[in-house]
Design an enzyme around this catalytic site. Structure first.
Site, PDB file in Angstrom:
ATOM      1  N   TYR A 138       0.840  -1.204   0.000  1.00  0.00           N
ATOM      2  CA  TYR A 138       0.000   0.000   0.000  1.00  0.00           C
ATOM      3  C   TYR A 138       0.879   1.260   0.000  1.00  0.00           C
ATOM      4  O   TYR A 138       0.738   2.121  -0.866  1.00  0.00           O
ATOM      5  CB  TYR A 138      -0.890  -0.032   1.239  1.00  0.00           C
ATOM      6  CG  TYR A 138      -1.978   1.027   1.262  1.00  0.00           C
ATOM      7  CD1 TYR A 138      -3.013   1.012   0.331  1.00  0.00           C
ATOM      8  CD2 TYR A 138      -1.976   2.031   2.221  1.00  0.00           C
ATOM      9  CE1 TYR A 138      -4.015   1.972   0.363  1.00  0.00           C
ATOM     10  CE2 TYR A 138      -2.984   2.987   2.259  1.00  0.00           C
ATOM     11  CZ  TYR A 138      -3.999   2.947   1.333  1.00  0.00           C
ATOM     12  OH  TYR A 138      -4.998   3.908   1.366  1.00  0.00           O
TER      13      TYR A 138
ATOM     14  N   GLY B  36      -1.742  -4.485  20.272  1.00  0.00           N
ATOM     15  CA  GLY B  36      -0.611  -3.950  21.040  1.00  0.00           C
ATOM     16  C   GLY B  36      -1.117  -3.443  22.384  1.00  0.00           C
ATOM     17  O   GLY B  36      -2.124  -3.937  22.916  1.00  0.00           O
TER      18      GLY B  36
ATOM     19  N   ARG C 101     -11.627  -1.393   9.346  1.00  0.00           N
ATOM     20  CA  ARG C 101     -10.732  -0.472  10.037  1.00  0.00           C
ATOM     21  C   ARG C 101     -11.139  -0.382  11.499  1.00  0.00           C
ATOM     22  O   ARG C 101     -12.184  -0.874  11.898  1.00  0.00           O
ATOM     23  CB  ARG C 101     -10.817   0.921   9.387  1.00  0.00           C
ATOM     24  CG  ARG C 101     -10.724   0.940   7.880  1.00  0.00           C
ATOM     25  CD  ARG C 101      -9.361   0.534   7.390  1.00  0.00           C
ATOM     26  NE  ARG C 101      -8.299   1.395   7.854  1.00  0.00           N
ATOM     27  CZ  ARG C 101      -7.860   2.472   7.215  1.00  0.00           C
ATOM     28  NH1 ARG C 101      -8.405   2.826   6.073  1.00  0.00           N
ATOM     29  NH2 ARG C 101      -6.862   3.191   7.693  1.00  0.00           N
ATOM     30  N   VAL C 102     -10.326   0.323  12.267  1.00  0.00           N
ATOM     31  CA  VAL C 102     -10.521   0.309  13.713  1.00  0.00           C
ATOM     32  C   VAL C 102     -11.880   0.879  14.146  1.00  0.00           C
ATOM     33  O   VAL C 102     -12.535   0.306  15.033  1.00  0.00           O
ATOM     34  CB  VAL C 102      -9.342   1.016  14.436  1.00  0.00           C
ATOM     35  CG1 VAL C 102      -9.320   2.515  14.182  1.00  0.00           C
ATOM     36  CG2 VAL C 102      -9.359   0.728  15.912  1.00  0.00           C
ATOM     37  N   VAL C 103     -12.338   1.950  13.533  1.00  0.00           N
ATOM     38  CA  VAL C 103     -13.591   2.561  14.009  1.00  0.00           C
ATOM     39  C   VAL C 103     -14.799   1.621  13.808  1.00  0.00           C
ATOM     40  O   VAL C 103     -15.507   1.331  14.779  1.00  0.00           O
ATOM     41  CB  VAL C 103     -13.816   3.959  13.381  1.00  0.00           C
ATOM     42  CG1 VAL C 103     -15.218   4.477  13.702  1.00  0.00           C
ATOM     43  CG2 VAL C 103     -12.772   4.941  13.892  1.00  0.00           C
TER      44      VAL C 103
ATOM     45  N   ARG D 124      -3.717   7.774  16.553  1.00  0.00           N
ATOM     46  CA  ARG D 124      -4.251   8.127  15.240  1.00  0.00           C
ATOM     47  C   ARG D 124      -5.042   9.422  15.431  1.00  0.00           C
ATOM     48  O   ARG D 124      -5.341   9.828  16.562  1.00  0.00           O
ATOM     49  CB  ARG D 124      -5.192   7.043  14.684  1.00  0.00           C
ATOM     50  CG  ARG D 124      -4.537   5.697  14.376  1.00  0.00           C
ATOM     51  CD  ARG D 124      -3.545   5.770  13.237  1.00  0.00           C
ATOM     52  NE  ARG D 124      -3.027   4.458  12.861  1.00  0.00           N
ATOM     53  CZ  ARG D 124      -1.928   3.897  13.394  1.00  0.00           C
ATOM     54  NH1 ARG D 124      -1.241   4.524  14.332  1.00  0.00           N
ATOM     55  NH2 ARG D 124      -1.505   2.719  12.960  1.00  0.00           N
TER      56      ARG D 124
HETATM   57  N1  UDP Z   1      -6.491  -1.489  15.737  1.00  0.00           N
HETATM   58  C1  UDP Z   1      -6.825  -2.067  16.961  1.00  0.00           C
HETATM   59  N2  UDP Z   1      -7.837  -2.991  16.960  1.00  0.00           N
HETATM   60  C2  UDP Z   1      -8.538  -3.357  15.854  1.00  0.00           C
HETATM   61  C3  UDP Z   1      -8.185  -2.757  14.623  1.00  0.00           C
HETATM   62  C4  UDP Z   1      -7.155  -1.833  14.597  1.00  0.00           C
HETATM   63  O1  UDP Z   1      -6.229  -1.759  17.994  1.00  0.00           O
HETATM   64  O2  UDP Z   1      -9.440  -4.199  15.976  1.00  0.00           O
HETATM   65  C5  UDP Z   1      -5.411  -0.477  15.704  1.00  0.00           C
HETATM   66  C6  UDP Z   1      -4.346  -0.742  14.642  1.00  0.00           C
HETATM   67  O3  UDP Z   1      -3.344  -1.600  15.129  1.00  0.00           O
HETATM   68  C7  UDP Z   1      -3.847   0.676  14.383  1.00  0.00           C
HETATM   69  C8  UDP Z   1      -5.076   1.550  14.595  1.00  0.00           C
HETATM   70  O4  UDP Z   1      -5.985   0.752  15.346  1.00  0.00           O
HETATM   71  O5  UDP Z   1      -2.856   1.024  15.335  1.00  0.00           O
HETATM   72  C9  UDP Z   1      -5.745   1.998  13.307  1.00  0.00           C
HETATM   73  O6  UDP Z   1      -5.966   0.856  12.520  1.00  0.00           O
HETATM   74  P1  UDP Z   1      -6.712   0.881  11.119  1.00  0.00           P
HETATM   75  O7  UDP Z   1      -6.819  -0.550  10.699  1.00  0.00           O
HETATM   76  O8  UDP Z   1      -7.978   1.630  11.212  1.00  0.00           O
HETATM   77  O9  UDP Z   1      -5.768   1.647  10.089  1.00  0.00           O
HETATM   78  P2  UDP Z   1      -4.309   2.322  10.115  1.00  0.00           P
HETATM   79  O10 UDP Z   1      -4.440   3.635  10.776  1.00  0.00           O
HETATM   80  O11 UDP Z   1      -3.349   1.411  10.845  1.00  0.00           O
HETATM   81  O12 UDP Z   1      -3.951   2.441   8.679  1.00  0.00           O
END
Ligand code: UDP
Length: 339
Positions: A170, A232, A213-215, A238
């Protein structure tokens, strides 16, 4: 109220904010037009009496995002992979290239498709812009900065990217896409603009868990009172931009006369940890989900926050929607979707 009404409200808000720009009778090609951001762009442009050609192979986009537009005379949907050449047979005024999967959870499953969308796809789209003497907007990403050592990150920072890591498909293809844009500007004079999009959320993000994604993942988990999966220790940061702010920024960048050859960060500069995000999601969903700590994916950037001074200066744009307000709207949409 339906989930479509929540989007319509947002589209009206964006259109009102963009009252100083005329889109009327212009023909815009939107690649990835059935995706999360692409479909919002199609909606705004159609509401502003523009003509839209939406190209999407529905790899990650959804027909449902654009189904209400299919009967509009100014809207044309072409089911096509944007990385393959296409003959449109119409005069195009603006090309907006959004086609690409963007979720880190898809990077190890579809790396070749992602690279093709951002390299071949960008070149195919740039050729269309060149042939039509059209403006070109490339939707790049904060990922070009990799694990940034300068935060908030300005456009002048050149990045700290691992080309062979799982995110390389990406990050590096978006970097190549940017280089292609500048090559077409320098060699052919194409009027290119590059948006570096930072984390954006809102209605129409895919709600079907696995690659999300995370949200949307946190909202889904919280609404079901399931464990919220923190990757982690959750101390990584973010900065989350609500979709209506993002779309306004992208359209301003594409239409502003003085932005030829410019690269601009578009995002919200309020930086929070993922743990803080989980707390706000729990609050707005009134959930009693527990936190579950899972391993951090490789190369997950430690901090991410845009410096948006350039967008403020040249586009007179800044995000307006605070996280809690945007999350409430998003949760409302999710609830209506899963009813
Ligand atoms: N993340 C998390 N739990 C989840 C999904 C994502 O803690 O179930 C964390 C991920 O490791 C990252 C952040 O949330 O640090 C944002 O993840 P996302 O997949 O939305 O996209 P990114 O900002 O990494 O491109």
């Amino acid at each position: 109220m339906t989930e479509k009404d929540v989007v319509r409200e947002g589209v009206n808000e964006i259109s009102k904010n963009l009252g100083d720009i005329s889109f009327e009778d212009q023909t815009i090609l939107v690649t990835g037009g059935a995706g999360f951001l692409g479909s919002w762009i199609c909606d705004v442009l159609i509401s502003q009496n523009a003509k839209v050609i939406c190209v999407d192979n529905l790899a990650s986009g959804l027909k449902n995002n654009i189904s209400h537009l299919l009967t509009q005379k100014n809207f044309k949907f072409i089911s096509h992979d944007a990385s393959q050449p296409i003959c449109l047979g119409e005069k195009i005024d603006v090309v907006m290239h959004l086609a690409s999967r963007a979720s880190p959870l898809e990077f190890d499953k579809y790396p070749i498709e992602i690279i093709k969308a951002n390299t071949f796809g960008t070149m195919v789209s740039l050729e269309i812009a060149k042939k039509n003497n059209a403006r070109f907007l490339f939707t790049s990403t904060s990922e070009v900065y990799g694990d940034a050592e300068v935060v908030p990150t300005p456009e002048t920072y050149n990045g700290n990217v691992n080309p062979i890591g799982v995110r390389g498909c990406y990050d590096e293809s978006k970097r190549c896409g940017e280089a292609l844009c500048m090559a077409y500007l320098r060699q052919h004079g194409v009027d290119v603009r590059i948006a570096r999009i930072f984390n954006t959320y809102g209605p129409r993000m895919r709600a079907d868990g696995v690659y999300g994604r995370v949200v949307p993942r946190f909202i889904n988990q919280a609404l079901k009172n399931e464990a919220i999966t923190i990757f982690g220790d959750g101390k990584q940061t973010r900065s989350f931009c609500y979709v209506t702010d993002q779309i306004e920024g992208l359209l301003r960048l594409a239409w502003f006369d003085g932005a030829k050859g410019e690269v601009v960060n578009i995002g919200n500069p309020t930086e929070i940890t993922i743990l803080e995000l989980a707390e706000v999601v729990r609050k707005v969903t009134d959930s009693n989900s527990q936190l579950q700590f899972n391993p951090l994916p490789p190369d997950d950037p430690k901090r991410r926050c845009p410096d948006i001074n350039k967008a403020k200066e040249i586009l007179k744009w800044r995000p307006k929607i605070e996280l809690e307000k945007g999350l409430k709207k998003t949760v409302k949409w999710f609830k209506l979707m899963i009813q």
